[in-house]
Design a protein around this motif. Structure first.
Motif, PDB file in Angstrom:
ATOM      1  N   GLY A  30      20.510   2.034   6.554  1.00 37.73           N
ATOM      2  CA  GLY A  30      19.933   0.926   5.703  1.00 37.73           C
ATOM      3  C   GLY A  30      20.360  -0.546   5.794  1.00 37.73           C
ATOM      4  N   VAL A  31      19.502  -1.559   5.245  1.00 37.90           N
ATOM      5  CA  VAL A  31      19.973  -2.899   5.367  1.00 37.90           C
ATOM      6  C   VAL A  31      21.372  -2.981   4.926  1.00 37.90           C
ATOM      7  CG1 VAL A  31      19.458  -5.025   4.550  1.00 37.90           C
ATOM      8  CG2 VAL A  31      17.631  -3.816   5.417  1.00 37.90           C
ATOM      9  N   GLU A  32      21.716  -2.460   4.108  1.00 45.07           N
ATOM     10  CA  GLU A  32      22.979  -2.973   3.623  1.00 45.07           C
ATOM     11  C   GLU A  32      24.227  -2.228   4.294  1.00 45.07           C
ATOM     12  OE1 GLU A  32      23.720  -4.730   1.250  1.00 45.07           O
ATOM     13  OE2 GLU A  32      21.344  -4.909   0.856  1.00 45.07           O
ATOM     14  N   GLY A  33      23.956  -1.365   5.365  1.00 42.18           N
ATOM     15  CA  GLY A  33      24.949  -0.877   6.295  1.00 42.18           C
ATOM     16  C   GLY A  33      24.963  -1.694   7.519  1.00 42.18           C
ATOM     17  N   VAL A  34      24.441  -3.201   7.543  1.00 42.43           N
ATOM     18  CA  VAL A  34      24.566  -3.817   8.609  1.00 42.43           C
ATOM     19  C   VAL A  34      25.716  -4.598   8.370  1.00 42.43           C
ATOM     20  CG1 VAL A  34      23.337  -5.930   9.612  1.00 42.43           C
ATOM     21  CG2 VAL A  34      22.042  -4.046   9.069  1.00 42.43           C
ATOM     22  N   ILE A  61      19.992  -9.725  10.024  1.00 43.29           N
ATOM     23  CA  ILE A  61      18.629  -9.061   9.162  1.00 43.29           C
ATOM     24  C   ILE A  61      17.493  -9.977   9.400  1.00 43.29           C
ATOM     25  CG2 ILE A  61      17.555  -8.428   6.886  1.00 43.29           C
ATOM     26  CD1 ILE A  61      20.851  -7.831   6.063  1.00 43.29           C
ATOM     27  N   ALA A  62      17.586 -11.209   9.431  1.00 42.32           N
ATOM     28  CA  ALA A  62      16.503 -12.228   9.535  1.00 42.32           C
ATOM     29  C   ALA A  62      15.895 -12.036  10.954  1.00 42.32           C
ATOM     30  CB  ALA A  62      16.543 -13.510   9.412  1.00 42.32           C
ATOM     31  N   ALA A  63      16.453 -11.824  12.023  1.00 35.96           N
ATOM     32  CA  ALA A  63      16.213 -11.648  13.459  1.00 35.96           C
ATOM     33  C   ALA A  63      15.494 -10.233  13.407  1.00 35.96           C
ATOM     34  CB  ALA A  63      17.472 -11.856  14.290  1.00 35.96           C
ATOM     35  N   ALA A  64      15.910  -9.359  12.829  1.00 30.34           N
ATOM     36  CA  ALA A  64      15.516  -7.855  12.800  1.00 30.34           C
ATOM     37  C   ALA A  64      14.012  -8.044  12.176  1.00 30.34           C
ATOM     38  CB  ALA A  64      16.272  -6.776  12.302  1.00 30.34           C
ATOM     39  N   LEU A  65      13.962  -8.643  11.085  1.00 32.72           N
ATOM     40  CA  LEU A  65      12.811  -8.886  10.470  1.00 32.72           C
ATOM     41  C   LEU A  65      11.496  -9.747  11.334  1.00 32.72           C
ATOM     42  CD1 LEU A  65      10.782  -8.370   7.983  1.00 32.72           C
ATOM     43  CD2 LEU A  65      11.924 -10.664   6.818  1.00 32.72           C
ATOM     44  N   LEU A 119      11.554  -5.160   2.451  1.00 36.38           N
ATOM     45  CA  LEU A 119      12.306  -4.960   1.053  1.00 36.38           C
ATOM     46  C   LEU A 119      13.315  -5.874   1.017  1.00 36.38           C
ATOM     47  CD1 LEU A 119      11.513  -1.174   0.069  1.00 36.38           C
ATOM     48  CD2 LEU A 119      10.331  -3.306  -0.842  1.00 36.38           C
ATOM     49  N   ALA A 120      14.019  -6.134   1.989  1.00 35.26           N
ATOM     50  CA  ALA A 120      15.124  -7.037   2.034  1.00 35.26           C
ATOM     51  C   ALA A 120      14.891  -8.370   1.584  1.00 35.26           C
ATOM     52  CB  ALA A 120      15.823  -6.945   3.397  1.00 35.26           C
ATOM     53  N   ALA A 131       8.343 -12.120   5.729  1.00 29.35           N
ATOM     54  CA  ALA A 131       7.762 -10.915   5.390  1.00 29.35           C
ATOM     55  C   ALA A 131       6.598 -11.200   4.617  1.00 29.35           C
ATOM     56  CB  ALA A 131       8.795 -10.442   4.022  1.00 29.35           C
ATOM     57  N   GLU A 132       6.171 -12.149   4.266  1.00 33.16           N
ATOM     58  CA  GLU A 132       4.866 -12.576   3.789  1.00 33.16           C
ATOM     59  C   GLU A 132       3.922 -12.347   5.016  1.00 33.16           C
ATOM     60  OE1 GLU A 132       1.461 -13.175   1.753  1.00 33.16           O
ATOM     61  OE2 GLU A 132       3.096 -12.120   1.199  1.00 33.16           O
ATOM     62  N   GLU A 133       4.169 -12.882   6.301  1.00 31.36           N
ATOM     63  CA  GLU A 133       3.539 -12.969   7.353  1.00 31.36           C
ATOM     64  C   GLU A 133       2.994 -11.248   7.478  1.00 31.36           C
ATOM     65  OE1 GLU A 133       4.982 -14.556  10.792  1.00 31.36           O
ATOM     66  OE2 GLU A 133       6.062 -15.927   9.797  1.00 31.36           O
ATOM     67  N   HIS A 134       3.864 -10.505   7.368  1.00 31.45           N
ATOM     68  CA  HIS A 134       3.272  -9.015   7.406  1.00 31.45           C
ATOM     69  C   HIS A 134       2.160  -8.790   6.866  1.00 31.45           C
ATOM     70  CE1 HIS A 134       3.380  -4.616   7.019  1.00 31.45           C
ATOM     71  NE2 HIS A 134       4.478  -4.436   7.895  1.00 31.45           N
ATOM     72  N   ASN A 135       1.977  -9.110   5.396  1.00 31.99           N
ATOM     73  CA  ASN A 135       0.729  -9.003   4.856  1.00 31.99           C
ATOM     74  C   ASN A 135      -0.442  -9.833   5.159  1.00 31.99           C
ATOM     75  OD1 ASN A 135      -0.888  -8.412   2.070  1.00 31.99           O
ATOM     76  ND2 ASN A 135      -0.565 -10.655   1.930  1.00 31.99           N
TER      77      ASN A 135
END
Length: 201
Positions: A30-34, A61-65, A119-120, A131-135
């Motif tokens: 999960g994200v919190e495991g990073v 996390i931002a780079a992964a997103l 969700l992060a 994240a909004e780019e996904h939508n």
């Protein structure tokens, strides 16, 4: 030694390895495991390499997103290019095939990572624009086959279906998904007729 030397001389490849490792850590924990240490171990690089390229955990996390959204955009572009002309009926059928993840395997793991990253942004405002780019990518692709409002409704439905399919003990069946998408994508004259008096007031 020669391989390690090439890796040191290719910072772009090193960054890519670190981001890929970040996604694998998210898939497992999960994200919190990073953490920098977890990502460095997964990538097989020195801890200093992760902190050199990514100062904070949120940078990882931002780079992964960013990678996740770019990958999703490329997938949608290819999907639309292979299906340039679809009726709403055809779109409902084909999207029902595409949206449900397999029971296990790398494709499902990738969808889990994508949702974890999306969700992060809930608790990390700096991630929300990406994240909004996904939508936006979903709506842009769906708008090739229908009007903008229907595309937005279908995008929201697909997001909800995907999350339920991953998280629910009783994921939706393909037939159920197709029924939902038909309701959203195929024009309903009864609904249009019912809206007319409201619009006239």
């Amino acid at each position: 030694m020669a391989v390690e030397g090439r890796r040191r001389r290719d910072p772009a490849r090193r960054v890519e390895e670190i981001v890929e490792a970040t996604e694998r850590v998210i898939a497992a924990r999960g994200v919190e495991g990073v953490t920098h240490r977890a990502v460095a171990a997964e990538a097989g690089v020195p801890l200093g390499a992760t902190t050199y390229h990514f100062a904070t955990k949120d940078d990882l996390i931002a780079a992964a997103l960013r990678r996740s959204v770019d990958r999703f955009g490329a997938y949608l572009d290819e999907w639309v290019a292979r299906r340039p002309d679809l009726t709403p009926e055809q779109c409902a059928v084909l999207l029902a095939d595409a949206v449900l993840p397999p029971a296990d395997g790398p494709e499902r793991a990738q969808q889990v990572v994508d949702f974890e990253l999306y969700l992060a942004a809930l608790r990390r405002p700096a991630l929300r624009a990406v994240a909004e780019e996904h939508n936006e990518l979903s709506v842009r692709a769906l708008a090739r086959y229908t009007d903008q409002d229907t595309a937005a409704a279908a995008g929201a439905a697909l997001m909800g279906i995907s999350l339920r399919a991953l998280a629910s003990p009783t994921p939706p069946t393909r037939a159920e998904v197709e029924r939902i998408l038909r309701r959203v994508l195929i024009p309903n004259p009864a609904l249009d007729a019912g809206a007319a008096p409201e619009e006239a007031r």
